[in-house]
Motif scaffolding. Structure first.
Motif, mmCIF file in Angstrom:
data_model
loop_
_atom_site.group_PDB
_atom_site.id
_atom_site.type_symbol
_atom_site.label_atom_id
_atom_site.label_comp_id
_atom_site.label_asym_id
_atom_site.label_seq_id
_atom_site.Cartn_x
_atom_site.Cartn_y
_atom_site.Cartn_z
ATOM 1 N N GLU A 107 22.793 6.409 -2.564
ATOM 2 C CA GLU A 107 23.627 5.399 -2.312
ATOM 3 C C GLU A 107 23.881 5.417 -0.912
ATOM 4 N N SER A 108 23.499 6.375 -0.308
ATOM 5 C CA SER A 108 23.660 6.778 1.252
ATOM 6 C C SER A 108 22.449 6.242 2.177
ATOM 7 N N ASP A 109 22.756 5.508 2.992
ATOM 8 C CA ASP A 109 21.771 5.143 4.143
ATOM 9 C C ASP A 109 21.348 6.212 4.941
ATOM 10 N N MET A 110 22.351 7.153 4.922
ATOM 11 C CA MET A 110 21.814 8.598 5.709
ATOM 12 C C MET A 110 20.803 9.349 5.051
ATOM 13 N N HIS A 111 20.797 9.248 3.873
ATOM 14 C CA HIS A 111 19.879 10.112 3.010
ATOM 15 C C HIS A 111 18.941 9.543 2.115
ATOM 16 N N HIS A 112 18.829 8.089 2.148
ATOM 17 C CA HIS A 112 17.795 7.408 1.214
ATOM 18 C C HIS A 112 17.405 6.388 1.762
ATOM 19 N N SER A 113 16.094 6.290 1.441
ATOM 20 C CA SER A 113 15.312 5.152 1.832
ATOM 21 C C SER A 113 14.148 4.468 0.775
ATOM 22 N N VAL A 114 13.702 3.450 0.927
ATOM 23 C CA VAL A 114 12.757 2.778 0.052
ATOM 24 C C VAL A 114 11.316 2.754 0.842
ATOM 25 N N LEU A 115 10.366 3.033 0.432
ATOM 26 C CA LEU A 115 9.065 2.917 0.953
ATOM 27 C C LEU A 115 8.159 2.053 0.178
ATOM 28 N N SER A 116 7.565 0.900 0.737
ATOM 29 C CA SER A 116 6.633 0.160 -0.153
ATOM 30 C C SER A 116 5.391 0.878 -0.075
ATOM 31 N N GLU A 117 4.683 0.885 -1.163
ATOM 32 C CA GLU A 117 3.367 1.428 -1.329
ATOM 33 C C GLU A 117 2.229 0.646 -0.565
ATOM 34 N N GLN A 118 2.730 -0.665 0.055
ATOM 35 C CA GLN A 118 2.015 -1.631 0.846
ATOM 36 C C GLN A 118 2.315 -1.279 2.285
ATOM 37 N N HIS A 119 2.825 -0.156 2.778
ATOM 38 C CA HIS A 119 3.294 -0.016 4.066
ATOM 39 C C HIS A 119 2.118 -0.159 5.059
ATOM 40 N N PRO A 120 2.309 -0.750 6.272
ATOM 41 C CA PRO A 120 1.185 -0.923 7.167
ATOM 42 C C PRO A 120 0.467 0.307 7.468
ATOM 43 N N VAL A 121 1.042 1.569 7.303
ATOM 44 C CA VAL A 121 0.149 2.819 7.585
ATOM 45 C C VAL A 121 -0.924 2.973 6.529
ATOM 46 N N VAL A 122 -0.841 2.150 5.506
ATOM 47 C CA VAL A 122 -2.096 2.190 4.377
ATOM 48 C C VAL A 122 -2.746 0.788 4.191
ATOM 49 N N ALA A 123 -2.514 0.091 5.308
ATOM 50 C CA ALA A 123 -3.291 -1.384 5.166
ATOM 51 C C ALA A 123 -4.619 -1.374 5.058
ATOM 52 N N ASP A 124 -5.372 -0.388 5.280
ATOM 53 C CA ASP A 124 -6.882 -0.294 4.995
ATOM 54 C C ASP A 124 -7.105 0.585 3.780
ATOM 55 N N TYR A 125 -6.228 0.550 3.095
ATOM 56 C CA TYR A 125 -6.444 1.256 1.785
ATOM 57 C C TYR A 125 -7.414 0.408 0.761
ATOM 58 N N PRO A 126 -8.493 0.755 0.242
ATOM 59 C CA PRO A 126 -9.085 0.097 -0.677
ATOM 60 C C PRO A 126 -8.744 0.073 -2.169
ATOM 61 N N SER A 127 -7.678 -0.594 -2.336
ATOM 62 C CA SER A 127 -7.318 -0.830 -3.916
ATOM 63 C C SER A 127 -8.127 -1.208 -4.796
ATOM 64 N N PHE A 128 -8.047 -0.843 -6.060
ATOM 65 C CA PHE A 128 -8.990 -1.490 -7.095
ATOM 66 C C PHE A 128 -8.409 -2.887 -7.515
ATOM 67 N N LYS A 129 -8.831 -3.782 -7.383
ATOM 68 C CA LYS A 129 -8.446 -4.923 -7.820
ATOM 69 C C LYS A 129 -8.319 -5.477 -9.330
ATOM 70 N N ASP A 130 -9.024 -4.675 -9.756
ATOM 71 C CA ASP A 130 -9.271 -4.645 -11.275
ATOM 72 C C ASP A 130 -8.071 -3.729 -12.116
ATOM 73 N N ILE A 131 -7.323 -2.890 -11.405
ATOM 74 C CA ILE A 131 -6.699 -2.048 -11.895
ATOM 75 C C ILE A 131 -5.002 -2.507 -11.357
ATOM 76 N N HIS A 132 -4.418 -2.611 -12.506
ATOM 77 C CA HIS A 132 -2.880 -3.039 -12.240
ATOM 78 C C HIS A 132 -2.125 -1.911 -11.307
ATOM 79 N N SER A 133 -1.548 -2.204 -10.254
ATOM 80 C CA SER A 133 -0.844 -1.139 -9.639
ATOM 81 C C SER A 133 -1.617 -0.181 -8.846
ATOM 82 N N SER A 134 -2.861 -0.666 -8.551
ATOM 83 C CA SER A 134 -3.587 0.454 -7.648
ATOM 84 C C SER A 134 -3.054 0.402 -6.446
#
Length: 269
Positions: free
Chosen positions: A171-198
């Motif tokens: 619950e601390s903004d100093m110690h905790h963050s949430v990171l999207s698996e779709q963050h721009p650092v992996v914008a080029d990542y070729p996920s599999f469209k036919d696999i849920h949550s790839s």
């Protein structure tokens, strides 16, 4: 050349919108980290990623780890007591990453799944500790919320609720963050469209994130070289299992086969 992404900030004046409505992907990576880990990276010389590879020994870690390291650990990480109790290693800043399980309320490495939360309490007392959760904050799930309980059957000694000390970190903004698996650092990542949550594997997502974050840090500190990255127990060939088929292992291992400057990968099986 740095890439950029939109920055939504209601406090920005319209007169400077063209200049400040975007931040670089590298800066976005850096500010995605818990603030106490941002501070630690400014003060240290090396980031050490430690895979959950059973061939990694405590003796090996004792030989490798140094006083100017920041450690990155994943999910239900190995050698938990060593990281909490060793005279040197316990004092090193640590970033713990916990991955969401599919689109459920659960994260790997946190209750009700197998976890080291009792050790996390000790870690937080000894050194800066940052917690990074993928996609969503901790949802305080019950065992009934587990979409696949047979993957990790609950044992009698399993901690099923978050201790108050760890809850405070989450619950601390100093110690905790949430990171999207779709963050721009992996914008080029070729996920599999036919696999849920790839999506990228935990190791690859954090590898890309911290590569970008160190580039931002090098820029603002005007350093000649970026922070060193040491990847321990990460492999790039077919000698190790591919685990979940929703990760594009071929893409990840091809990139990891030729790491950039100041990145060392210790491969072991």
């Amino acid at each position: 050349m740095q890439t950029s992404i939109p920055l939504n900030n209601g406090s920005i004046s319209h007169s400077n919108e063209a200049e400040v409505n975007k931040i670089s992907t590298e800066a976005a990576a850096f500010i995605s980290l818990p603030p106490n880990i941002q501070t630690a990276l400014k003060q240290k010389n090396r980031i050490v990623f430690i895979a959950n590879n059973p061939s990694i020994s405590v003796a090996q870690l004792e030989d490798l780890l140094q006083p100017d390291d920041v450690l990155v650990l994943f999910n239900h990480f190995i050698h938990a007591d060593f990281f909490a109790n060793h005279p040197l290693v316990s004092t090193l800043p640590k970033l713990l990453f916990f991955r969401q399980i599919g689109d459920s309320k659960l994260h790997f490495g946190l209750p009700p799944r197998s976890n080291n939360v009792s050790v996390i309490k000790r870690m937080a007392k000894a050194a800066p500790l940052g917690i990074l959760l993928s996609n969503q904050p901790y949802q305080f799930p019950a065992p009934d919320d587990d979409p696949s309980p047979n993957d990790d059957p609950i044992t009698a000694d399993r901690i099923l609720t978050i201790p108050l000390a760890v809850q405070a970190l989450l619950e601390s903004d100093m110690h905790h963050s949430v990171l999207s698996e779709q963050h721009p650092v992996v914008a080029d990542y070729p996920s599999f469209k036919d696999i849920h949550s790839s999506a990228p594997s935990s190791g690859f997502l954090l590898y890309r994130l911290l590569l970008a974050a160190r580039a931002h840090l090098q820029d603002i500190q005007q350093a000649e070289l970026p922070l060193q990255l040491l990847m321990l127990g990460f492999n790039d060939n077919a000698k190790t299992a591919h685990f979940w088929q929703g990760h594009n292992w071929e893409f990840e291992r091809r990139e990891m086969h030729s790491p950039p400057q100041e990145v060392e990968i210790i491969r072991q099986y």
